[in-house]
Scaffold this motif. Structure first.
Motif, mmCIF file in Angstrom:
data_model
loop_
_atom_site.group_PDB
_atom_site.id
_atom_site.type_symbol
_atom_site.label_atom_id
_atom_site.label_comp_id
_atom_site.label_asym_id
_atom_site.label_seq_id
_atom_site.Cartn_x
_atom_site.Cartn_y
_atom_site.Cartn_z
ATOM 1 N N GLN A 215 3.013 44.076 11.057
ATOM 2 C CA GLN A 215 3.305 43.444 12.340
ATOM 3 C C GLN A 215 2.739 44.228 13.513
ATOM 4 O OE1 GLN A 215 5.187 40.450 11.942
ATOM 5 N NE2 GLN A 215 4.192 40.049 13.873
ATOM 6 N N ASP A 218 3.564 41.581 18.431
ATOM 7 C CA ASP A 218 4.987 41.581 18.718
ATOM 8 C C ASP A 218 5.743 40.893 17.579
ATOM 9 O OD1 ASP A 218 4.339 42.712 21.126
ATOM 10 O OD2 ASP A 218 4.201 40.772 22.147
ATOM 11 N N PRO A 219 6.993 41.342 17.314
ATOM 12 C CA PRO A 219 7.809 40.626 16.325
ATOM 13 C C PRO A 219 8.017 39.172 16.752
ATOM 14 C CG PRO A 219 8.792 42.732 16.908
ATOM 15 C CD PRO A 219 7.688 42.494 17.888
ATOM 16 N N ILE A 220 8.052 38.265 15.760
ATOM 17 C CA ILE A 220 8.248 36.842 16.059
ATOM 18 C C ILE A 220 9.720 36.527 15.866
ATOM 19 C CG2 ILE A 220 7.577 34.482 15.464
ATOM 20 C CD1 ILE A 220 4.959 35.660 14.430
ATOM 21 N N HIS A 221 10.451 36.464 16.970
ATOM 22 C CA HIS A 221 11.877 36.178 16.953
ATOM 23 C C HIS A 221 12.154 34.902 17.717
ATOM 24 C CE1 HIS A 221 13.101 39.764 14.946
ATOM 25 N NE2 HIS A 221 12.665 40.581 15.897
ATOM 26 N N LYS A 224 9.099 32.645 18.890
ATOM 27 C CA LYS A 224 7.920 33.043 19.640
ATOM 28 C C LYS A 224 7.569 34.499 19.365
ATOM 29 C CE LYS A 224 10.321 34.190 23.975
ATOM 30 N NZ LYS A 224 10.365 33.901 25.420
ATOM 31 N N GLY A 225 6.295 34.798 19.613
ATOM 32 C CA GLY A 225 5.782 36.133 19.393
ATOM 33 C C GLY A 225 4.295 36.065 19.120
ATOM 34 N N ASN A 226 3.660 37.221 18.933
ATOM 35 C CA ASN A 226 2.222 37.280 18.681
ATOM 36 C C ASN A 226 1.967 37.511 17.197
ATOM 37 O OD1 ASN A 226 1.550 36.966 21.378
ATOM 38 N ND2 ASN A 226 1.755 39.157 21.779
ATOM 39 N N ALA A 270 -0.634 33.604 20.204
ATOM 40 C CA ALA A 270 0.657 33.666 20.885
ATOM 41 C C ALA A 270 1.452 32.422 20.501
ATOM 42 C CB ALA A 270 0.451 33.741 22.389
ATOM 43 N N SER A 272 4.903 29.991 20.076
ATOM 44 C CA SER A 272 6.147 29.623 20.746
ATOM 45 C C SER A 272 6.627 28.300 20.178
ATOM 46 C CB SER A 272 5.952 29.515 22.263
ATOM 47 O OG SER A 272 5.026 28.484 22.566
ATOM 48 N N ASP A 303 10.731 35.465 11.536
ATOM 49 C CA ASP A 303 11.769 36.328 12.094
ATOM 50 C C ASP A 303 11.653 37.747 11.536
ATOM 51 O OD1 ASP A 303 14.531 34.992 10.083
ATOM 52 O OD2 ASP A 303 12.551 35.814 9.541
ATOM 53 N N LYS A 305 10.644 41.762 11.395
ATOM 54 C CA LYS A 305 10.783 42.843 12.346
ATOM 55 C C LYS A 305 10.298 44.135 11.711
ATOM 56 C CE LYS A 305 15.273 42.205 12.535
ATOM 57 N NZ LYS A 305 16.697 42.393 12.916
#
Length: 307
Positions: A215, A218-221, A224-226, A270, A272, A303, A305
């Motif tokens: 990862q 950014d983490p996808i939470h 959304k995220g990258n 990105a 979302s 999700d 991390k």
């Protein structure tokens, strides 16, 4: 000559030798295509009949002799030609469309009483790169130009027929129809490899250390995220160049410019509005002309991390 544009004078010779009457012939009639033409004065042993404009072609007529009492003889057949001196009529528009690598040309067919051909010319700028005859029975042709993408092509077509005038061939040409278009890139980017990984997927399948590829984005939470995808540079190729990459997931399309590819060949989307869970998306490459490659499946966790 009898012309289809204006008619003319038809002279029939030896007509006195063809008929006889005990009192005397006073006039002659010529019947052509249901129309009757009369001659009451001979020119020596010949009769002149003035014919109006009529369709061109090989004609058959019937000649009759009449006496003063109006008695009519049996008929004698005569044969003559009506020359076509009217150029073909070509109207409407020439339509040029590109379908893949082919240029399709279509037009309304020309109209003429005699057989004719079309002359098609293709130009790149002012230079003629192609010229050929097309049968007059056709009104559609496909061409496969040998030119670079972005080349402006001009097409010109007209109908033509050949007649003899004073013993010499002469061309009768219709008006010209023209069309133009710019030859577009029609080849979609090719798929070279289906080995595109999200960071976590790459780490699991390739046995790499988590902290090396886990990862990077950014983490996808919470939708959304990258999402960074690796080895995209090795997955697609295009003869002109790839403009954008697309990722389709959950019915949504996300785009990123090819110019934003990282030095080591990854692209980042990105995201979302995505639901949480194990996700499957499809990646496409798109060139500047909008041609889209086949898709490559990619898997990631929405999700995930970093641990």
């Amino acid at each position: 000559p009898i012309k289809n544009s204006s008619g003319g004078k038809l002279t029939l010779y030896n007509i006195q030798d063809a008929f006889d009457d005990n009192v005397g012939v006073t006039s002659y009639e010529l019947v052509v295509e249901g129309n009757t033409f009369k001659c009451s004065k001979l020119n020596g042993n010949a009769a002149d009949f003035t014919l109006p404009k009529m369709a061109s072609g090989y004609k058959t007529g019937t000649v009759y002799a009449l006496d003063a009492a109006g008695n009519r003889s049996e008929g004698v057949e005569v044969y003559f030609d009506v020359d076509d001196i009217v150029a073909p009529v070509l109207s409407g528009k020439l339509i040029a469309t590109q379908n893949g690598g082919a240029i399709d040309l279509s037009w309304a067919g020309a109209v003429d009483e005699s057989p004719f051909d079309y002359v098609l010319t293709v130009k790149e700028g002012k230079e003629v790169v192609y010229e050929d005859f097309i049968p007059g029975t056709d009104n559609f042709v496909s061409l496969f130009p040998d030119c670079d993408y972005g080349t402006k092509l001009t097409f010109e077509i007209y109908a033509t027929q050949e007649i003899m005038e004073h013993g010499q061939p002469k061309a009768l040409d219709s008006k010209k129809l023209t069309a133009s278009l710019t030859y577009q890139d029609w080849v979609a980017p090719a798929v070279l490899s289906d080995k595109i990984f999200s960071d976590d997927d790459h780490a699991l399948s390739a046995g790499l250390e988590w902290d090396e590829y886990w990862q990077v984005g950014d983490p996808i939470h919470n939708g959304k995220g990258n999402l960074e995808l690796l080895f995209v540079n090795e997955a697609f190729a295009d003869d002109v160049g790839i403009a954008t990459y697309e990722l389709v997931v959950d019915g949504k399309t996300f785009k990123t410019a090819a110019s934003k590819m990282s030095p080591y060949g990854s692209v980042t989307f990105a995201l979302s509005g995505i639901s949480n869970g194990d996700k499957q998306g499809t990646v496409f490459a798109v060139d500047a002309a909008g041609n889209r490659s086949e898709g490559i499946d990619v898997f990631f966790d929405a999700d995930s991390k970093k641990y």
